[in-house]
Design a protein around this motif. Structure first.
Motif, PDB file in Angstrom:
ATOM      1  N   ARG B 142     -39.912  18.931 -14.496  1.00 19.77           N
ATOM      2  CA  ARG B 142     -40.807  19.064 -14.096  1.00 19.77           C
ATOM      3  C   ARG B 142     -42.234  20.356 -15.377  1.00 19.77           C
ATOM      4  O   ARG B 142     -42.961  20.440 -14.571  1.00 19.77           O
ATOM      5  CB  ARG B 142     -40.664  20.815 -13.271  1.00 19.77           C
ATOM      6  N   CYS B 143     -41.553  20.000 -16.519  1.00 21.07           N
ATOM      7  CA  CYS B 143     -42.759  21.031 -17.629  1.00 21.07           C
ATOM      8  C   CYS B 143     -43.145  19.894 -18.020  1.00 21.07           C
ATOM      9  O   CYS B 143     -44.606  19.999 -18.982  1.00 21.07           O
ATOM     10  CB  CYS B 143     -41.419  21.415 -18.290  1.00 21.07           C
ATOM     11  N   THR B 144     -42.134  18.499 -19.192  1.00 22.51           N
ATOM     12  CA  THR B 144     -43.322  17.769 -19.739  1.00 22.51           C
ATOM     13  C   THR B 144     -44.277  17.275 -19.546  1.00 22.51           C
ATOM     14  O   THR B 144     -45.382  16.225 -20.166  1.00 22.51           O
ATOM     15  CB  THR B 144     -42.464  17.366 -20.786  1.00 22.51           C
ATOM     16  N   GLY B 145     -44.154  16.818 -18.187  1.00 24.42           N
ATOM     17  CA  GLY B 145     -45.159  14.877 -17.353  1.00 24.42           C
ATOM     18  C   GLY B 145     -43.987  14.004 -18.974  1.00 24.42           C
ATOM     19  O   GLY B 145     -44.632  12.465 -18.188  1.00 24.42           O
ATOM     20  N   TYR B 146     -42.979  14.145 -18.908  1.00 17.45           N
ATOM     21  CA  TYR B 146     -42.627  13.015 -19.681  1.00 17.45           C
ATOM     22  C   TYR B 146     -42.750  12.407 -21.228  1.00 17.45           C
ATOM     23  O   TYR B 146     -41.812  11.552 -21.881  1.00 17.45           O
ATOM     24  CB  TYR B 146     -41.784  11.647 -19.224  1.00 17.45           C
ATOM     25  N   THR B 147     -44.272  12.775 -21.172  1.00 20.98           N
ATOM     26  CA  THR B 147     -44.710  12.255 -22.699  1.00 20.98           C
ATOM     27  C   THR B 147     -43.819  11.991 -24.226  1.00 20.98           C
ATOM     28  O   THR B 147     -43.916  11.304 -24.393  1.00 20.98           O
ATOM     29  CB  THR B 147     -46.372  12.554 -22.850  1.00 20.98           C
TER      30      THR B 147
END
Lengths: 275, 176, 996
Positions: B142-147
């Motif tokens: 939920r924090c990083t946007g997966y990038t």
């Protein structure tokens, strides 16, 4: 979110599994990959008295290519099929459908027969089994070993022809036939989600055998004429499935996808997006 | 094995290379057992229904949701958790890449993601971005946007490949 | 993209550098210390919560005797205990005599509301006992839609309030009426913003302890603040605030505002510990979290703009309803008022009229959620600006430009009172257009459209407020009420730096981070001031209200860290440096102003030099060497509050936030005509957040917020049925973006420092939660040429907007019944033919023996009154089964033509009620066709986790009843079920063999 109590038995042979099922019937649940059962246990949606773990039953962990079908045993995990290089040749539809099932981490443990036993109307494996005209082999201690055609096995939402004392010992996927093109397509809210609509297709020169998942209360397959008659036939199929509204999609949307995606899939192979 | 309900049965497993014992009820989730009985609190529990991926561990080397396994099923198995990755207080290449690429914020989902990556990179040593994202689809962050996660995994795959090719090169007797 | 870790600043400065995080080592190795990882006292018990399956019901009785009898259960906390020991939570608005207790005491008002707490030796046993608590409910009519809830005739949640509108305020700034009268155009739009949540992956955790000797509640929780809520919790616990010692763990698994909502459970578990006489731990599970923690506030907004011929907006009118759920839980109704000062967005609009109504509905109470108030407000405002352009046939970009606050106007006082601290909005827009390739994007759109594709471009401009004025919430009160209550304002932040005898530096901040990297940035700031290695500094972010400095504004919300907390840290570091410089200057008999700090040394240019630890150590080891004004020891606490944050004035002007960043976003989307899937082709987001303290962390915040906002735009919604059932109870139903759905935005920056914060930094990290949903919505509106855009833009909804022109159903395949709009309040019809006369059928149904036999899974049926029975029934589909204590009733008897068969019951899995109206039609052959129309309502866990399957499941179970009846009459299973009939029909229609 913790399961209610149950006895746990780790079976070591098929015989033992059948004996336990005979003894406990309705009160027992088979634990194979656990990817559906464990979540429902944790949520206490199901409260069996006995959980029979078949993960270490070697004789159920077999894949056989024989007599025109690929037989997949009760403990075979989905990843074992994705790892099987010959699968694309043996059962190309299944090879195309497997990557759409959940995620790499759930395919690592989830079993092929477990998905069939659970009979989720959106699940990919039951859809392939029905579309290909495959069958389910059921065994019990005292009863006769039965081979049930997939189309009869799935009876509705989470409901199958399996009797409480029976084990799904294997499922049988017919091998690829020459001159048939196999295609698979799915629309879900996200990668790996339950299908809003899933389509499995066996396309031959004289007709299209189209399976639809995620719309009716079970997977449904239908042979459709090609050419000018196709749109009307797809429309009939779409309406026949009894699509319903839910929080993710409307019934009209599902019917429309059966019509339009169905047509795309049959007429334009490039629209079968691989995963 | 027959483990009666509401009784604690003894199990033995190999956790991060050590033989460990414990007593557990049949219904106990593997993640609960690892955390509260064996102290592997790096295993995180986010949903208990197999969706979020935070509790992912390796079971005999295979990435699995530990909330969808019973502790009794781990009897006799090898379990590896995030605590196994660093050696002698030095983070492994994947952990270091996660830090460099800011691939974590709260860190709660990270343990599970790292364990999936461990198996994934063994199975798919030279993945493309789509494959990495496909593998990550079994995890919720939920924090990083997966990038950062995607970049870190791709970078480590690249490094391991070039490291291996260098190693292969230096092992080649003709290569002097 | 640059690899941040290798980036260093030319000047060697730590502030502004992309320092990799000091938090990472522990978190990556599984060594984090989250709330559920910490040791608990010996004898700690575990709690599980009995929750309401009903959206609205009176609690008639609670019987805990069976639960208490279960082995391992130690106590059950009930509403009676709570009434004895506690108080209702204070409510932020006056004149609404609404009572919100931490357990339901009279009524339940949302699905999942806590009713009892079972306390047992472990969680598994506590959950066993949940099933044994017997609660009798009298279901009441629920109200779910906020507009309906505001109506006169709506069911009322709180009888003492008398209606569901618990707060209504009207505001006028400038002369909006005149402006609307003078306007060349009036443009209006009505929008709805859905309920959603940023859903941290770690759920709530509370460990409660009660110390009878001192009357202190000592409670550990992953609470995130604001600590103004400490007073709310203390009041509810009925203790003076020093007797609520609230502690937070070192690490927290995300919050995004949501962990503010744990406050009610802090109180609950404190009371549970008191009841049990032992520490009590509660770890919320995901089902509890989704249905009963917290969510964003859903809003209905009617907006109107007065616009001149050039597209300049001269006035705005807001008419808004916020749906705060079953209770107004503090800090609500803050969703409205956080944004009150900047209701005019990035635009210089001087005339403003606002009507704000807060309503209660039978949903879970709403609260903080990243972008708090901004997602709602900008969805309305920026959809309206898009609509202005559409209606006036202007370029949306032009309309925005003509209305932006000009660069020379800063600091700019908005109509409603915000003081926009700094910004160069037009320049930022230009930068974004240039560096993001806007022209090229427009060309892409034109090309795509020429190829027949559905392609749209959306834009939006957002002023991102940060560092909330603690007094903004009082704007919900009238000026008279405010005068009575006393002024509230400010935003006190605090930081403490301690230096030990060997020079070790420990910093404490009361910012309760939840993954943002505060420890790293604090170390950067302190290292910069004291000239030491940031890696040598330890930063403690645990907050213990019993011994750490804190104030009401402490906590992690309103993006207050970079501006306020880092500012306080800087101030504390300067205090420490001043003292050290003084000490060094005394030793060296030099001027303190000449003392420098760098490279771990304290020195005078071309003069004496000592290690930092030596100078610092002097304060501990050698007090005799200290200057006269030094008392020894070395610890400095700084408090900082900005003077600009004043209380609202008598005309309701409020500077609701200290800092105001600026964001300009645009995106291009392509929509699949068939599937309705929205594909984001490009997304550009340009931020001015003032001075950036750590650009890597800033970009991380943007990406995270952006991805959450993508979820809000495309897939996330807390769905409720019309019967109030909650339908998004698992993470397979409430959908968050995963890696394949995530999109990589192009992030651009410009930096206009804030004049109001010590480091020039503004808060950031929430902006995309405000901008991105509406930006994507505008793009979809552009692609489809539609105005009625509602979130989330799911494939099905978007396809509906494109239009589904369905060919008619072939004869015989018409849908059996149109389900009632929305929700699981299922309605359908079916029929079955039995070879018996209507009279025989009728008599059979009225026979209790038959009834017992035809109800699937009926263990016992007991006559309760005429045609009324009490039944013990296990029903389910597949492996999913629930045992209900049910009531069955036959009514509307019209023999032998029709009757009604109804049943309702509660189970550990939730509640269900159903009713079938049966008509008996005599056929030519004397047989009877039973036609039945049924309705089913399902609540609680079954609805929350099984939403996808409810329709089919109801059909199966109801169908079983009538098929069993037919079977009983004929003595054999009846064929010709719906499915068989359909298959035969399809086969006939297609002229093929049997469908398989």
């Amino acid at each position: 979110m913790k399961a209610a109590s149950f006895d746990y038995v780790r079976a070591s042979s098929k015989k033992e599994v059948l004996q336990l099922l005979h003894e406990h019937g309705e009160d027992a649940r088979i634990l194979a990959g656990g990817q559906s059962l464990m979540a429902t246990l944790n949520m206490r949606l199901t409260q069996p008295k006995v959980v029979i773990d078949i993960n270490r039953v070697e004789e159920l962990n077999r894949i056989r290519n024989e007599s025109g079908y690929l037989a997949v045993g009760a403990a075979v995990r989905q990843v074992q099929l994705t790892d099987r290089a010959e699968l694309a040749r043996e059962v190309p539809l299944l090879a195309k459908a497997l990557p759409w099932i959940g995620h790499f981490q759930t395919r690592n443990r989830g079993t092929v027969c477990g998905s069939v036993a659970h009979a989720d109307p959106s699940a990919e494996i039951p859809l392939c089994l029905v579309t290909l005209g495959g069958s389910v082999v059921l065994e019990s201690l005292k009863g006769k070993r039965r081979e049930v055609p997939a189309a009869e096995f799935f009876q509705g939402l989470l409901t199958t022809d399996r009797q409480p004392k029976e084990l799904i010992s294997e499922v049988r996927f017919p091998l690829a036939q020459d001159g048939t093109d196999y295609r698979f397509q799915e629309i879900a809210m996200r990668h790996g989600d339950f299908a809003l609509v899933a389509l499995a297709l066996c396309l031959r020169a004289d007709g299209a055998h189209l399976g639809v998942g995620g719309v009716a209360d079970r997977p449904v397959a239908q042979t459709l004429p090609l050419g000018d008659e196709l749109p009307a036939a797809l429309n009939t199929l779409a309406w026949s499935l009894g699509a319903q509204d839910d929080v993710h999609a409307s019934a009209a949307y599902r019917r429309q996808l059966v019509r339009e995606l169905g047509q795309r899939l049959i007429e334009e192979p490039s629209h079968a997006r691989p995963r | 094995m027959h483990a009666p309900a509401e009784q604690r049965s003894e199990i033995e497993l190999e956790l991060n290379g050590e033989t460990r014992h414990g007593r557990t009820e049949p219904r106990t989730q593997l993640c609960d057992f690892l955390r509260h009985d064996l102290g592997a609190t790096g295993v995180h529990v986010g949903c208990e229904h197999g969706v979020c991926g935070a509790c992912t561990v390796l079971v005999d080397g295979v990435a699995s949701r530990s909330c969808l396994m019973l502790a009794v099923q781990a009897d006799g198995r090898r379990i590896d958790t995030v605590e196994s990755l660093a050696r002698d207080d030095v983070m492994n290449d994947l952990q270091q890449a996660f830090s460099r690429h800011h691939a974590l914020q709260c860190g709660f989902c990270t343990s599970g993601i790292l364990m999936s990556c461990v198996e994934f990179l063994q199975r798919v040593p030279t993945p493309d971005e789509a494959q990495v994202r496909d593998m990550l689809s079994g995890h919720l962050c939920r924090c990083t946007g997966y990038t950062g996660i995607v970049r870190a995994v791709l970078e480590v795959a690249g490094q391991r490949q070039s490291g291996e090719s260098q190693q292969n090169a230096s092992e080649n007797p003709n290569d002097v | 993209m640059s690899d941040h870790s290798t980036e260093t600043r030319a000047d060697g400065s730590h502030i502004g550098r992309s320092q990799t995080r000091f938090e990472d080592q522990a978190l990556l190795r599984g060594l984090g210390r989250y709330a559920d990882d910490l040791a608990t006292p010996p004898g700690t018990l575990h709690a599980a919560v009995v929750r309401s399956p009903h959206a609205h019901a009176r609690v008639l009785s609670v019987d805990v005797s069976e639960a208490l009898a279960l082995k391992g259960v130690r106590a059950v906390l009930t509403g009676e205990d709570v009434k004895r020991w506690a108080h209702p939570f204070p409510v932020g608005v006056r004149g609404a005599p609404m009572e919100h207790w931490c357990l339901a005491v009279d009524k339940v008002r949302y699905v999942g509301e806590p009713v009892c707490v079972v306390i047992a030796e472990d969680r598994y046993r506590a959950e066993d006992a949940l099933d044994l608590v017997r609660v009798q409910y009298e279901p009441l009519k629920p109200v779910i839609d906020p507009e309906k809830a505001a109506a006169e005739d709506a069911p009322v949640l709180h009888d003492a309030v008398g209606g569901n509108v618990v707060n209504e305020r009207h505001f006028r700034y400038g002369d909006p009426d005149q402006a609307f009268e003078d306007a060349d155009h009036r443009v209006s739009i009505k929008v709805r913003f859905p309920r959603n949540s940023c859903t941290p992956i770690e759920c709530y955790v509370v460990v409660g302890q009660y110390q009878p000797a001192t009357g202190v509640y000592d409670i550990l929780s992953n609470f995130q603040g604001p600590y103004a809520l400490h007073s709310v919790m203390a009041r509810a616990l009925n203790v003076t605030s020093n007797r609520l010692r609230l502690r937070t763990p070192p690490d927290s698994g995300g919050s995004f505002g949501i962990k503010q909502g744990v406050l009610t459970y802090v109180v609950l578990m404190g009371l549970a510990a008191r009841k049990a006489g032992a520490p009590v731990k509660w770890v919320e599970d995901r089902l509890e979290h989704l249905q009963a923690s917290s969510s964003a506030t859903n809003r209905v907004a009617d907006m109107e703009a007065a616009v001149d011929a050039d597209g300049r907006v001269t006035a705005l009118r807001y008419d808004q309803i916020d749906d705060c759920g079953g209770y107004l839980r503090a800090p609500e109704p803050a969703t409205f008022y956080r944004m009150h000062g900047n209701l005019t967005g990035a635009y210089g609009i001087r005339n403003l009229a606002v009507r704000n109504r807060v309503v209660l509905t039978n949903k879970l109470p709403s609260g903080l959620n990243r972008g708090f108030g901004g997602g709602q407000m900008y969805f309305a405002l920026e959809r309206l600006m898009h609509q202005v352009a559409r209606q006036l046939n202007l370029d949306p970009l032009e309309v925005m430009r003509r209305n932006l606050v000009p660069a020379d106007a800063f600091p700019y006082r908005t109509a409603s009172g915000a003081l926009l601290d700094s910004g160069k909005y037009a320049d930022t827009v230009d930068l974004a257009l240039r560096d993001g390739g806007y022209q090229e994007l427009i060309q892409r759109r034109d090309r795509a459209r020429a190829e027949g594709k559905l392609y749209g471009v959306g834009l939006c401009a957002v002023v991102e407020p940060s560092i909330s004025n603690m007094g903004y919430i009082t704007t919900a009160l009238t000026p008279e009420q405010r005068r009575k209550a006393g002024p509230k304002n400010g935003a006190v932040s605090t930081a403490t730096i301690g230096i030990d005898p060997l020079g070790g530096i420990t910093v404490h901040v009361s910012s309760t981070p939840q993954g943002q990297g505060h420890q790293t940035v604090v170390a950067q700031v302190v290292a910069e001031v004291l000239g030491v290695d940031p890696a040598s500094i330890l930063v403690n972010v645990e907050l213990d209200t019993g011994k750490d400095p804190w104030s009401i504004a402490s906590g992690n919300y309103s993006s207050r860290f970079a501006g306020a907390v880092a500012g306080a840290v800087h101030k504390a570091a300067l205090q420490v440096r001043a003292r050290l410089a003084n000490i060094a200057a005394t030793m060296w008999e030099a001027d303190a102003e000449r003392v420098r700090f760098a490279g771990g040394k304290v020195f005078i240019e071309d003069g004496p030099s000592l290690g930092f630890h030596r100078v610092a150590g002097t304060a501990h080891w050698s007090p005799a060497l200290l200057p006269d004004n030094e008392s020894g020891g070395l610890r400095e606490t700084a408090f900082w509050t900005p003077p600009q944050l004043e209380a609202p004035d008598d005309d309701d002007h409020i500077n609701s936030s200290l800092c105001h960043g600026f964001i300009f976003d645009y995106c291009g989307v392509e929509i699949d005509r068939v599937t309705g899937e929205v594909h984001i082709d490009r997304y550009v987001t340009c931020h001015d957040a003032g001075r950036l303290l750590n650009p890597m962390l800033v970009d991380g915040q943007i990406r995270g917020g952006f991805t959450q906002a993508l979820g809000v735009a495309l897939m996330e919604e807390f769905a409720y049925g019309e019967d109030g059932s909650f339908l998004s109870g698992t993470l397979a139903d409430y959908l968050l973006p995963t890696a394949p759905e995530a999109v990589e935005p192009l992030i651009l920056h410009t930096e206009t420092p804030s004049p109001f914060t010590p480091l020039g930094a503004k808060g950031m990290g929430e902006g995309n939660n405000m901008s991105t949903p509406v930006c994507i919505a505008n793009a979809v509106a552009d692609a489809l040429g539609r105005d009625d855009i509602q979130l989330p833009l799911t494939p099905s909804r978007v396809r509906g907007l494109i239009g589904i022109d369905e060919p008619p159903a072939p004869e015989g395949l018409e849908p059996l019944a149109a389900p009632r709009a929305g929700g699981p309040a299922l309605q359908a019809r079916d029929s079955v033919v039995v070879p018996a006369s209507p009279q025989t059928v009728y008599d059979t149904v009225l026979d209790p023996e038959t009834l017992r036999a035809i109800i699937p899974g009926c263990h016992a049926l007991e006559l309760e009154g005429e045609n009324q029975y009490r039944a013990d029934v296990t029903v389910g589909v597949g492996m999913i089964k629930a045992r209900f204590a049910a009531r069955v009733r036959l009514s509307d008897l019209d023999p032998p033509h029709s009757l009604r068969l109804s049943g309702s019951g509660d189970s550990a899995m939730g509640s269900a009620s159903g009713s079938a109206h049966v008509t008996l039609v005599e056929l030519d052959n004397g047989h009877t066709r039973l036609e039945y129309v049924y309705e089913v309502d399902v609540g609680g866990k079954i609805a929350a986790v099984g939403g996808r399957m409810l329709q089919s499941a109801s059909k199966i179970i109801i169908g079983q009843v009538f098929n069993r009846l037919a079977q009983r009459l004929t003595g054999k299973p009846v064929g010709g079920g719906l499915w068989q009939r359909l298959r035969a029909l399809i086969a006939r229609l297609l002229g093929k063999g049997d469908a398989s």
